[in-house]
Design an enzyme around this catalytic site. Sequence first.
Site, PDB file in Angstrom:
ATOM      1  N   ARG A   1       0.838  -1.213   0.000  1.00  0.00           N
ATOM      2  CA  ARG A   1       0.000   0.000   0.000  1.00  0.00           C
ATOM      3  C   ARG A   1       0.867   1.255   0.000  1.00  0.00           C
ATOM      4  O   ARG A   1       1.860   1.338   0.740  1.00  0.00           O
ATOM      5  CB  ARG A   1      -0.940  -0.012   1.210  1.00  0.00           C
ATOM      6  N   ASP A   2       0.453   2.223  -0.842  1.00  0.00           N
ATOM      7  CA  ASP A   2       1.156   3.505  -0.905  1.00  0.00           C
ATOM      8  C   ASP A   2       0.957   4.243   0.415  1.00  0.00           C
ATOM      9  O   ASP A   2      -0.128   4.256   0.994  1.00  0.00           O
ATOM     10  CB  ASP A   2       0.613   4.333  -2.078  1.00  0.00           C
TER      11      ASP A   2
ATOM     12  N   HIS B   1       7.622   1.223 -10.544  1.00  0.00           N
ATOM     13  CA  HIS B   1       6.447   0.776  -9.786  1.00  0.00           C
ATOM     14  C   HIS B   1       5.194   1.137 -10.546  1.00  0.00           C
ATOM     15  O   HIS B   1       5.060   2.242 -11.053  1.00  0.00           O
ATOM     16  CB  HIS B   1       6.423   1.414  -8.386  1.00  0.00           C
TER      17      HIS B   1
ATOM     18  N   HIS C   1       1.447   2.104 -10.207  1.00  0.00           N
ATOM     19  CA  HIS C   1       0.422   2.570  -9.269  1.00  0.00           C
ATOM     20  C   HIS C   1      -0.878   1.871  -9.641  1.00  0.00           C
ATOM     21  O   HIS C   1      -1.321   1.954 -10.796  1.00  0.00           O
ATOM     22  CB  HIS C   1       0.205   4.078  -9.401  1.00  0.00           C
TER      23      HIS C   1
HETATM   24  P1  AMP Z   1       6.205   8.173  -8.016  1.00  0.00           P
HETATM   25  O1  AMP Z   1       5.980   9.638  -7.689  1.00  0.00           O
HETATM   26  O2  AMP Z   1       5.474   7.703  -9.228  1.00  0.00           O
HETATM   27  O3  AMP Z   1       7.679   7.856  -8.062  1.00  0.00           O
HETATM   28  O4  AMP Z   1       5.560   7.371  -6.816  1.00  0.00           O
HETATM   29  C1  AMP Z   1       6.223   7.113  -5.614  1.00  0.00           C
HETATM   30  C2  AMP Z   1       5.182   6.704  -4.626  1.00  0.00           C
HETATM   31  O5  AMP Z   1       5.822   6.076  -3.533  1.00  0.00           O
HETATM   32  C3  AMP Z   1       4.354   7.864  -4.046  1.00  0.00           C
HETATM   33  O6  AMP Z   1       2.988   7.657  -4.344  1.00  0.00           O
HETATM   34  C4  AMP Z   1       4.660   7.798  -2.545  1.00  0.00           C
HETATM   35  O7  AMP Z   1       3.537   8.124  -1.761  1.00  0.00           O
HETATM   36  C5  AMP Z   1       5.074   6.340  -2.376  1.00  0.00           C
HETATM   37  N1  AMP Z   1       5.939   6.056  -1.242  1.00  0.00           N
HETATM   38  C6  AMP Z   1       7.046   6.719  -0.863  1.00  0.00           C
HETATM   39  N2  AMP Z   1       7.608   6.138   0.215  1.00  0.00           N
HETATM   40  C7  AMP Z   1       6.832   5.059   0.520  1.00  0.00           C
HETATM   41  C8  AMP Z   1       6.886   4.043   1.518  1.00  0.00           C
HETATM   42  N3  AMP Z   1       7.863   4.000   2.448  1.00  0.00           N
HETATM   43  N4  AMP Z   1       5.910   3.100   1.530  1.00  0.00           N
HETATM   44  C9  AMP Z   1       4.923   3.127   0.620  1.00  0.00           C
HETATM   45  N5  AMP Z   1       4.832   4.056  -0.363  1.00  0.00           N
HETATM   46  C10 AMP Z   1       5.769   5.010  -0.408  1.00  0.00           C
END
Ligand code: AMP
Length: 116
Positions: free
Chosen positions: A31-32, A102, A104
């Site tokens: 989960r994000d 990743h 989403h």
């Molecule tokens: P992006 O901006 O596409 O690189 O997405 C990175 C995602 O990682 C964002 O939606 C963040 O909220 C999520 N994120 C960052 N750190 C963590 C974490 N420790 N656990 C879960 N999600 C994270």
Amino acid sequence: MSEADCLFCKISSGDIPADIVLENEDVVAFRDINPQAPTHVLVIPRRHIPTINDMQDADDAIVGKLFLAARDVARQEGFSEPGYRVAMNCNGAAGQTVFHIHLHLLGGRDFGWPPG
Ligand code: AMP
Ligand code: ZN
């Protein structure tokens, strides 16, 4: 960012905790931390690939497995119908902040298009 410093490599190895919803030999889904929908899950390969631009032709199987995991999590979460959004950001213009690819997976609400 090197593999040793990579947040998502550390989640994959278990060094940093995450709310994992699915994992197998090749991929992890968790989960994000800052959800943008009622369900917001990130699906990553265990292997460190920084961006879509770094994918090799031989990565076709692992890239496919990301989508199959997203399909399975959507089913698990109960929103295969009516549907959901899958997105992958590449580099700064798209807002990529973590440089380990990743998907989403967002579900549980309606989504607009274009996404902005
Ligand atoms: P992006 O901006 O596409 O690189 O997405 C990175 C995602 O990682 C964002 O939606 C963040 O909220 C999520 N994120 C960052 N750190 C963590 C974490 N420790 N656990 C879960 N999600 C994270
Ligand atoms: Zn990584």
